[in-house]
Design a protein around this motif. Sequence first.
Motif, PDB file in Angstrom:
ATOM      1  N   TYR A 115       3.330  11.911   3.756  1.00  0.00           N
ATOM      2  CA  TYR A 115       3.896  13.041   4.473  1.00  0.00           C
ATOM      3  C   TYR A 115       4.375  12.668   5.871  1.00  0.00           C
ATOM      4  CZ  TYR A 115      -0.611  13.109   6.868  1.00  0.00           C
ATOM      5  OH  TYR A 115      -1.705  12.754   7.586  1.00  0.00           O
ATOM      6  N   GLU A 116       4.079  11.460   6.331  1.00  0.00           N
ATOM      7  CA  GLU A 116       4.496  11.025   7.656  1.00  0.00           C
ATOM      8  C   GLU A 116       5.582   9.967   7.534  1.00  0.00           C
ATOM      9  OE1 GLU A 116       3.733  12.084  10.543  1.00  0.00           O
ATOM     10  OE2 GLU A 116       2.005  13.376  10.176  1.00  0.00           O
ATOM     11  N   VAL A 117       6.652  10.120   8.271  1.00  0.00           N
ATOM     12  CA  VAL A 117       7.738   9.131   8.256  1.00  0.00           C
ATOM     13  C   VAL A 117       7.940   8.494   9.623  1.00  0.00           C
ATOM     14  CG1 VAL A 117       8.965  10.251   6.361  1.00  0.00           C
ATOM     15  CG2 VAL A 117       9.479  10.909   8.717  1.00  0.00           C
ATOM     16  N   GLY A 118       7.053   8.793  10.585  1.00  0.00           N
ATOM     17  CA  GLY A 118       7.226   8.278  11.939  1.00  0.00           C
ATOM     18  C   GLY A 118       7.166   6.772  12.014  1.00  0.00           C
ATOM     19  N   LEU A 119       6.077   6.164  11.501  1.00  0.00           N
ATOM     20  CA  LEU A 119       5.941   4.711  11.534  1.00  0.00           C
ATOM     21  C   LEU A 119       6.998   4.020  10.675  1.00  0.00           C
ATOM     22  CD1 LEU A 119       2.048   4.287  11.466  1.00  0.00           C
ATOM     23  CD2 LEU A 119       3.599   4.034  13.409  1.00  0.00           C
ATOM     24  N   PRO A 120       7.250   4.473   9.431  1.00  0.00           N
ATOM     25  CA  PRO A 120       8.330   3.849   8.653  1.00  0.00           C
ATOM     26  C   PRO A 120       9.693   3.954   9.329  1.00  0.00           C
ATOM     27  CG  PRO A 120       6.919   5.147   7.226  1.00  0.00           C
ATOM     28  CD  PRO A 120       6.501   5.454   8.631  1.00  0.00           C
ATOM     29  N   LEU A 121       9.931   5.060  10.048  1.00  0.00           N
ATOM     30  CA  LEU A 121      11.206   5.196  10.770  1.00  0.00           C
ATOM     31  C   LEU A 121      11.294   4.165  11.885  1.00  0.00           C
ATOM     32  CD1 LEU A 121      13.832   6.796  11.045  1.00  0.00           C
ATOM     33  CD2 LEU A 121      12.629   8.347  12.611  1.00  0.00           C
ATOM     34  N   ILE A 122      10.183   3.932  12.585  1.00  0.00           N
ATOM     35  CA  ILE A 122      10.154   2.893  13.618  1.00  0.00           C
ATOM     36  C   ILE A 122      10.444   1.530  13.003  1.00  0.00           C
ATOM     37  CG2 ILE A 122       8.649   1.653  15.226  1.00  0.00           C
ATOM     38  CD1 ILE A 122       7.222   4.291  15.759  1.00  0.00           C
ATOM     39  N   ASN A 123       9.811   1.255  11.860  1.00  0.00           N
ATOM     40  CA  ASN A 123      10.048  -0.022  11.183  1.00  0.00           C
ATOM     41  C   ASN A 123      11.493  -0.157  10.713  1.00  0.00           C
ATOM     42  OD1 ASN A 123       7.740  -1.484  11.438  1.00  0.00           O
ATOM     43  ND2 ASN A 123       6.836  -0.863   9.495  1.00  0.00           N
ATOM     44  N   THR A 124      12.100   0.962  10.321  1.00  0.00           N
ATOM     45  CA  THR A 124      13.505   0.923   9.912  1.00  0.00           C
ATOM     46  C   THR A 124      14.391   0.499  11.074  1.00  0.00           C
ATOM     47  OG1 THR A 124      13.122   2.678   8.284  1.00  0.00           O
ATOM     48  CG2 THR A 124      15.401   2.266   8.941  1.00  0.00           C
ATOM     49  N   PHE A 125      14.154   1.080  12.249  1.00  0.00           N
ATOM     50  CA  PHE A 125      14.927   0.701  13.430  1.00  0.00           C
ATOM     51  C   PHE A 125      14.670  -0.765  13.800  1.00  0.00           C
ATOM     52  CE2 PHE A 125      15.023   5.372  14.407  1.00  0.00           C
ATOM     53  CZ  PHE A 125      16.399   5.496  14.339  1.00  0.00           C
ATOM     54  N   LEU A 126      13.415  -1.210  13.660  1.00  0.00           N
ATOM     55  CA  LEU A 126      13.096  -2.595  13.988  1.00  0.00           C
ATOM     56  C   LEU A 126      13.866  -3.565  13.101  1.00  0.00           C
ATOM     57  CD1 LEU A 126       9.204  -2.452  14.510  1.00  0.00           C
ATOM     58  CD2 LEU A 126      10.957  -2.767  16.253  1.00  0.00           C
ATOM     59  N   LEU A 162       5.598  -6.198  10.849  1.00  0.00           N
ATOM     60  CA  LEU A 162       4.381  -6.431  10.071  1.00  0.00           C
ATOM     61  C   LEU A 162       3.169  -5.772  10.725  1.00  0.00           C
ATOM     62  CD1 LEU A 162       4.956 -10.194   9.175  1.00  0.00           C
ATOM     63  CD2 LEU A 162       5.098  -8.241   7.608  1.00  0.00           C
ATOM     64  N   MET A 163       3.097  -5.800  12.048  1.00  0.00           N
ATOM     65  CA  MET A 163       1.988  -5.167  12.754  1.00  0.00           C
ATOM     66  C   MET A 163       2.009  -3.652  12.561  1.00  0.00           C
ATOM     67  SD  MET A 163       2.079  -7.404  16.298  1.00  0.00           S
ATOM     68  CE  MET A 163       0.799  -6.398  17.061  1.00  0.00           C
ATOM     69  N   VAL A 164       3.200  -3.052  12.610  1.00  0.00           N
ATOM     70  CA  VAL A 164       3.315  -1.612  12.402  1.00  0.00           C
ATOM     71  C   VAL A 164       2.927  -1.246  10.975  1.00  0.00           C
ATOM     72  CG1 VAL A 164       4.930   0.334  12.332  1.00  0.00           C
ATOM     73  CG2 VAL A 164       5.051  -1.314  14.206  1.00  0.00           C
ATOM     74  N   GLN A 165       3.362  -2.058  10.010  1.00  0.00           N
ATOM     75  CA  GLN A 165       3.009  -1.773   8.623  1.00  0.00           C
ATOM     76  C   GLN A 165       1.502  -1.923   8.391  1.00  0.00           C
ATOM     77  OE1 GLN A 165       4.763  -4.270   5.487  1.00  0.00           O
ATOM     78  NE2 GLN A 165       5.087  -2.405   4.297  1.00  0.00           N
ATOM     79  N   LEU A 238      15.620  -0.493   3.459  1.00  0.00           N
ATOM     80  CA  LEU A 238      16.386   0.747   3.532  1.00  0.00           C
ATOM     81  C   LEU A 238      16.248   1.553   2.252  1.00  0.00           C
ATOM     82  CD1 LEU A 238      19.708  -0.294   5.335  1.00  0.00           C
ATOM     83  CD2 LEU A 238      17.909   1.207   6.196  1.00  0.00           C
ATOM     84  N   LEU A 239      16.298   0.872   1.105  1.00  0.00           N
ATOM     85  CA  LEU A 239      16.109   1.564  -0.171  1.00  0.00           C
ATOM     86  C   LEU A 239      14.702   2.147  -0.274  1.00  0.00           C
ATOM     87  CD1 LEU A 239      17.912  -0.919  -2.604  1.00  0.00           C
ATOM     88  CD2 LEU A 239      18.725   1.318  -1.850  1.00  0.00           C
ATOM     89  N   ILE A 244      11.248   6.438  -1.019  1.00  0.00           N
ATOM     90  CA  ILE A 244       9.822   6.743  -0.989  1.00  0.00           C
ATOM     91  C   ILE A 244       9.461   7.680   0.158  1.00  0.00           C
ATOM     92  CG2 ILE A 244       7.533   5.763  -0.619  1.00  0.00           C
ATOM     93  CD1 ILE A 244       8.297   3.389  -2.219  1.00  0.00           C
ATOM     94  N   TYR A 245       9.843   7.301   1.382  1.00  0.00           N
ATOM     95  CA  TYR A 245       9.418   8.086   2.533  1.00  0.00           C
ATOM     96  C   TYR A 245      10.231   9.371   2.716  1.00  0.00           C
ATOM     97  CZ  TYR A 245       6.583   4.098   3.925  1.00  0.00           C
ATOM     98  OH  TYR A 245       5.648   3.083   3.961  1.00  0.00           O
ATOM     99  N   LEU A 246      11.517   9.342   2.348  1.00  0.00           N
ATOM    100  CA  LEU A 246      12.345  10.528   2.503  1.00  0.00           C
ATOM    101  C   LEU A 246      12.482  11.322   1.209  1.00  0.00           C
ATOM    102  CD1 LEU A 246      15.230   9.272   4.818  1.00  0.00           C
ATOM    103  CD2 LEU A 246      13.117  10.462   5.433  1.00  0.00           C
TER     104      LEU A 246
END
Length: 246
Positions: A115-126, A162-165, A238-239, A244-246
């Motif tokens: 239900y949270e996409v905050g961390l995955p969104l950060i990783n996407t930008f990274l 990797l640290m964020v994940q 991105l896929l 999964i997250y969205l």
Amino acid sequence: MFTNAHVVSSSFFPFFLSCHIFSLMLSTIMMMSKGVMILFFINMIFISYLMLLWLKDIILEGSAGYHNFVVDFGFLKGFLIFIMTEIMFFFSIFWVLFNKFILENIYWEMGSLIYEVGLPLINTFLLLFSGVISTWAHSKSIKKENFKFLLMIVIFLGVLFLMVQFYEYSNLFFNMGDGVGGSLFYFLTGFHGFHVIVGVILLILSFVRLINYSFSATNNFFFDCGVIYWHFVDVVWLLLFLLIYL
């Protein structure tokens, strides 16, 4: 027509590496079914060690001037075939995901788990930013300009991803045993994380070769492969993020 092709010297590394990869598959089954982890890590250590030794021989061979255009083209074909196998690997996992969505309707199960996409969104930008920087570094390598600092930024962003994940994994409230949704989530994101680790290692090795002047003025093939692999990692993430997250 093959007079300009270089025949590489005989090596025992491919044979022993194949044996350990086969043993790794068996040890993975034992780890997942019996909980025996020691054999898995032993095989991983030996595989890493053999790959580094084999890579060292290839680098020395190239530095000695044996790798001409024909040899480099063979390396390129082999690397592209490897990328295709990776694409087929992730395609098969995504196919399972789609199959479950359509036939067994596990969408709501996964939706209730994630239900949270905050961390995955950060990783996407990274990863997207690292992809742009890696392309910039590659363009500088083609122009024979210094790209050490840019390469350091890409490596840093990969490690930060990797640290964020890892932080995300440590704070999730479900695990791989929580149904099909949990299994697919950890399998997809975990294998992608493994590929990020491989990509970071390739870029670190490229950086080490760069500061040791191992790259020639006309051939940065190892770095080229690292950049291609990094873009592959970007596309897969991105896929994953979208499906999964969205």
